[in-house]
Each structure stands twice: as C-alpha cells, then as structure tokens.
Scaffold this motif. Structure first.
Motif, PDB file in Angstrom:
ATOM      1  N   GLY A  40      33.055  44.191  43.149  1.00 48.55           N
ATOM      2  CA  GLY A  40      33.971  44.614  41.838  1.00 48.55           C
ATOM      3  C   GLY A  40      34.680  43.791  41.648  1.00 48.55           C
ATOM      4  N   LEU A  41      35.969  43.776  42.727  1.00 50.21           N
ATOM      5  CA  LEU A  41      36.840  43.577  42.885  1.00 50.21           C
ATOM      6  C   LEU A  41      36.837  41.733  42.746  1.00 50.21           C
ATOM      7  CD1 LEU A  41      38.275  44.548  46.219  1.00 50.21           C
ATOM      8  CD2 LEU A  41      39.068  44.891  44.503  1.00 50.21           C
ATOM      9  N   ALA A  42      36.437  40.884  43.235  1.00 53.15           N
ATOM     10  CA  ALA A  42      35.442  39.550  42.931  1.00 53.15           C
ATOM     11  C   ALA A  42      35.263  39.294  40.975  1.00 53.15           C
ATOM     12  CB  ALA A  42      34.220  38.945  43.484  1.00 53.15           C
ATOM     13  N   ARG A  43      34.890  40.621  40.497  1.00 50.75           N
ATOM     14  CA  ARG A  43      34.384  40.328  39.154  1.00 50.75           C
ATOM     15  C   ARG A  43      35.808  41.193  38.267  1.00 50.75           C
ATOM     16  NH1 ARG A  43      28.821  43.248  37.692  1.00 50.75           N
ATOM     17  NH2 ARG A  43      27.389  41.159  37.935  1.00 50.75           N
ATOM     18  N   GLY A  44      36.327  41.517  38.989  1.00 49.34           N
ATOM     19  CA  GLY A  44      38.220  41.757  38.455  1.00 49.34           C
ATOM     20  C   GLY A  44      38.314  43.072  38.225  1.00 49.34           C
ATOM     21  N   GLU A  45      37.524  44.332  38.742  1.00 50.73           N
ATOM     22  CA  GLU A  45      37.492  45.552  38.512  1.00 50.73           C
ATOM     23  C   GLU A  45      38.828  45.746  39.518  1.00 50.73           C
ATOM     24  OE1 GLU A  45      34.215  47.793  39.819  1.00 50.73           O
ATOM     25  OE2 GLU A  45      32.530  47.027  38.457  1.00 50.73           O
TER      26      GLU A  45
ATOM     27  N   MET B  35      35.180  36.780  33.836  1.00 47.22           N
ATOM     28  CA  MET B  35      35.571  36.259  35.195  1.00 47.22           C
ATOM     29  C   MET B  35      33.106  36.836  34.550  1.00 47.22           C
ATOM     30  SD  MET B  35      34.430  35.320  38.345  1.00 47.22           S
ATOM     31  CE  MET B  35      36.655  34.883  39.022  1.00 47.22           C
ATOM     32  N   GLY B  36      33.677  38.409  34.014  1.00 47.08           N
ATOM     33  CA  GLY B  36      32.262  39.337  34.208  1.00 47.08           C
ATOM     34  C   GLY B  36      31.181  38.602  33.535  1.00 47.08           C
ATOM     35  N   THR B  37      31.997  37.180  32.015  1.00 46.85           N
ATOM     36  CA  THR B  37      30.548  36.662  31.555  1.00 46.85           C
ATOM     37  C   THR B  37      29.998  35.264  31.928  1.00 46.85           C
ATOM     38  OG1 THR B  37      32.406  37.548  29.534  1.00 46.85           O
ATOM     39  CG2 THR B  37      31.173  35.598  28.253  1.00 46.85           C
ATOM     40  N   ALA B  38      31.066  35.052  32.231  1.00 42.59           N
ATOM     41  CA  ALA B  38      30.913  33.695  32.939  1.00 42.59           C
ATOM     42  C   ALA B  38      30.462  33.786  33.881  1.00 42.59           C
ATOM     43  CB  ALA B  38      31.923  33.008  33.957  1.00 42.59           C
TER      44      ALA B  38
END
Length: 372
Positions: free
Chosen positions: A216-221, A1-4
């Motif tokens: 943060g949660l939406a980014r997968g943290e 997710m973060g990379t995209a």
C-alpha cells in the motif's frame, strides 16, 4: 503510481518515485536491522547502561564494525534476487514464483556454509558472488533448517510448523514492491514463501501482513490506509486473529499518549512475529521521522534488529530514500549492493520486456539473473 503499475506504462516521474520507494524500503530495512543489531539480546536496562539514559541513538558496533547487518537483511536481498529471477523465467513459460524464491533462499543458505563464492556456478547470478554476504550473522535455526535441503515447504506441508519468529516477516518486504499486483496476490505469495521456513500461521500471516502494508505504501497510500486494507484482507484467512489483534492493539496504542519504550515492549510481548510486527507498525505510526522511529523500534528488550528492520521498511516505503539519515547510510554494510539490487528491481518492474522479452534480450541482464 497506481495507474503506471496497472497499465505498465511508466512516465519518468513515476519511475523515479518508484525507484525512490524501492531504495527506501530496502535501505530502511537494512538501516533498522543494523541499528538494532548491537542491542538485540539486551534488556532495556542493559541498553541504557551501555548507551546512556536515552538508550541507543546512533549506530554502534556489532559483528566487528558499525553498520553491520544481520542474516535478515541478507535474506531480504535474496528475496529481491528471487523476484527478479521469477520475472526473467516467466519468458520461458516456467511461472511459479515460490519455487524461484526457494532457489534464491537456497543460494543464501549456501553462503552460510561455504567459504566464499564459487565462480564456476554461473547460474547463481551476481548477488551470490558478493563476498560480504558470506559472513554468518546470527541466522535463526528456523531459516537454517527450513532451507537446509531442496524440499520446499508449502502451505499444505510447511517447514517448522511450530515456528513463530519474525524472520520470515522481515525478509518479505520486497514482495510489497510488486506494485502491479493486486494486494491479495502479494499476500498469497508472501505467505507461500514464508512457510518455507516458518510454518506457524502467526508467522506466515505476519509476513503477509507486512507485505500488504508495504504494498500500500509503495503504491502511494497512507500508512493508516495500508493498515486498514491489510486488516480487511487478513480477516479472510484462517488463524488470522493473533495477527489482526496485534495490529489493532498497535492502532489503539497510538491514542494512549506519548510513545515510550514500555509501550513498545508491551506490543512486542513474547517476541513472536505478530508482536514484533505490531511494535514496528506502532513506531512507524507515532514517529514519521525515520530517525526517531528507528530509535523507538530498537530501544526495548525484544527483538531489536527485526523490529528495526520492519519499521525501517515501512518508513522507507512511505517516504522514499531521501528521508533516510545520510550519516547512518554512510556506515551501512553492503550499501552499494543494496542500491544495486534495488535499482535492478526497479528497472525490471518498469522495463522488463525491453531487457528479456521475446523480441529482445540483454545478454548482460541474463548473465546477472540467469534463467537456469
């Protein structure tokens, strides 16, 4: 997710995960709002008297039906609408998202006074033509007065500078879904839009805090990781102490044994934004199962609808839409609209240039989200 999010190149699996988190955030917030609405003005004793010793455990009637949402969900949908419109307008060189959000909130304000949609106002876009949104659902005085004219509140001249309620925080979850933005920019945007109705630092920093945690949660943290990032960012802001103190209180409460309504009420305190946010964060931390988390978030003598909505957004962003209780979703008022705008937002964030870039524009998309 973060990379995209960082590169703008989305694979199919990343798009599907993002869409699930967007749907989870918006549906979770709406379900939490609807669950809390019937008990919003009741004490814990009154809730138990009406619904049994365990309190409210499933959706109950409010505003004439089960699953009815309040004004905070209406405003959250207009937040999403404003964010999409800001992205569309960026093509024109007019890039000031707080202004686009203010216009969206003014469209919401019109739903609180008009009888129904005005089909002649094509510039309003599709959301403002949804008739169910014209039902007035206990909007706060701060939202009505803050958005009652064309003058936009800013950090230098905020609207309602003494207002400390949680409504601005509740409507701010969608800012956290801007996963391609850096957290400090997401925080700044949420704050600048919160002061359009809630000018006290406690209220607008609580809105920023909720946004950063959702981000943060939406980014997968993890939830704890998102909270720690939020605390670090807030520490640089003047007047942050009530909000950071409340969040640290919530973290400390997790270690105090089994969760109870009394502990939630202690965190909610006098019902201002930082306490309601802290209670919602606590409920999300101690009850990863959404059903149990939302029940804990609404069964107390505080702002049940707001606390439920804040908690639902967090757990929905963390787990995605498939973790939400299907039976509760079935009865949710406006569910098709929530899904439609959630999917539009996900499409805009992952495929925006193909919809309205300089080389190509989709007339259908621009009819839904006009540049005007």
């Amino acid at each position: 997710m973060g990379t995209a999010a960082a590169t703008g190149v989305w694979g199919r699996a990343e798009q599907q995960d993002f869409r699930s988190r967007v749907r989870g955030t918006l549906l979770g917030a709406a379900v939490g709002d609807a669950l809390g609405a019937p008990v919003d003005a009741l004490s814990l004793e009154e809730i138990r008297g009406a619904h049994g010793a365990e309190g409210l455990t499933d959706p109950a009637p409010a505003h004439g039906r089960r699953g009815a949402v309040t004004a905070v969900t209406q405003l959250t949908l207009f937040t999403v609408d404003g964010l999409i419109r800001a992205q569309v307008r960026r093509d024109t060189g007019a890039w000031h998202p707080p202004t686009d959000l203010h216009r969206a909130y003014r469209r919401w304000a019109a739903t609180q006074s008009d009888w129904g949609p005005d089909e002649r106002r094509k510039e309003d876009g599709w959301l403002a033509r949804e008739e169910w949104l014209y039902s007035r659902r206990d909007p706060s005085r701060a939202c009505l007065t803050g958005l009652g004219d064309d003058l936009m509140g800013t950090l230098d001249t905020p609207k309602n500078p003494d207002e400390r309620g949680a409504e601005a925080a509740v409507r701010s979850a969608p800012f956290g879904l801007l996963v391609g933005w850096e957290p400090q920019l997401v925080l700044q945007l949420a704050v600048e839009c919160a002061v359009q109705t809630h000018g006290h630092p406690t209220a607008y920093l609580a809105a920023g805090a909720h946004t950063v945690i959702v981000h943060g949660l939406a980014r997968g943290e993890s939830l704890d990781g998102a909270i720690q990032r939020c605390l670090a960012l807030l520490a640089t802001r003047p007047g942050h102490q009530p909000v950071t103190g409340a969040l640290r209180h919530a973290l400390g409460a997790v270690r105090q044994g089994m969760p109870t309504p009394a502990r939630v009420e202690e965190l909610v305190a006098d019902g201002t934004a930082e306490g309601v946010l802290a209670a919602a964060v606590y409920c999300a931390l101690v009850c990863e199962d959404i059903r149990h988390g939302l029940r804990l978030a609404v069964n107390h003598g505080g702002a049940s609808a707001a606390c439920g909505a804040l908690c639902g957004a967090l757990l929905g962003a963390l787990h995605g839409e498939t973790a939400l209780p299907p039976g509760w979703l079935t009865e949710l008022e406006g569910r098709p609209t929530v899904l439609e705008i959630a999917d539009d937002f996900a499409m805009e964030m992952t495929q925006g240039p193909a919809l309205h870039g300089p080389a190509l524009s989709s007339p259908g998309w621009l009819a839904r989200y006009p540049r005007a």
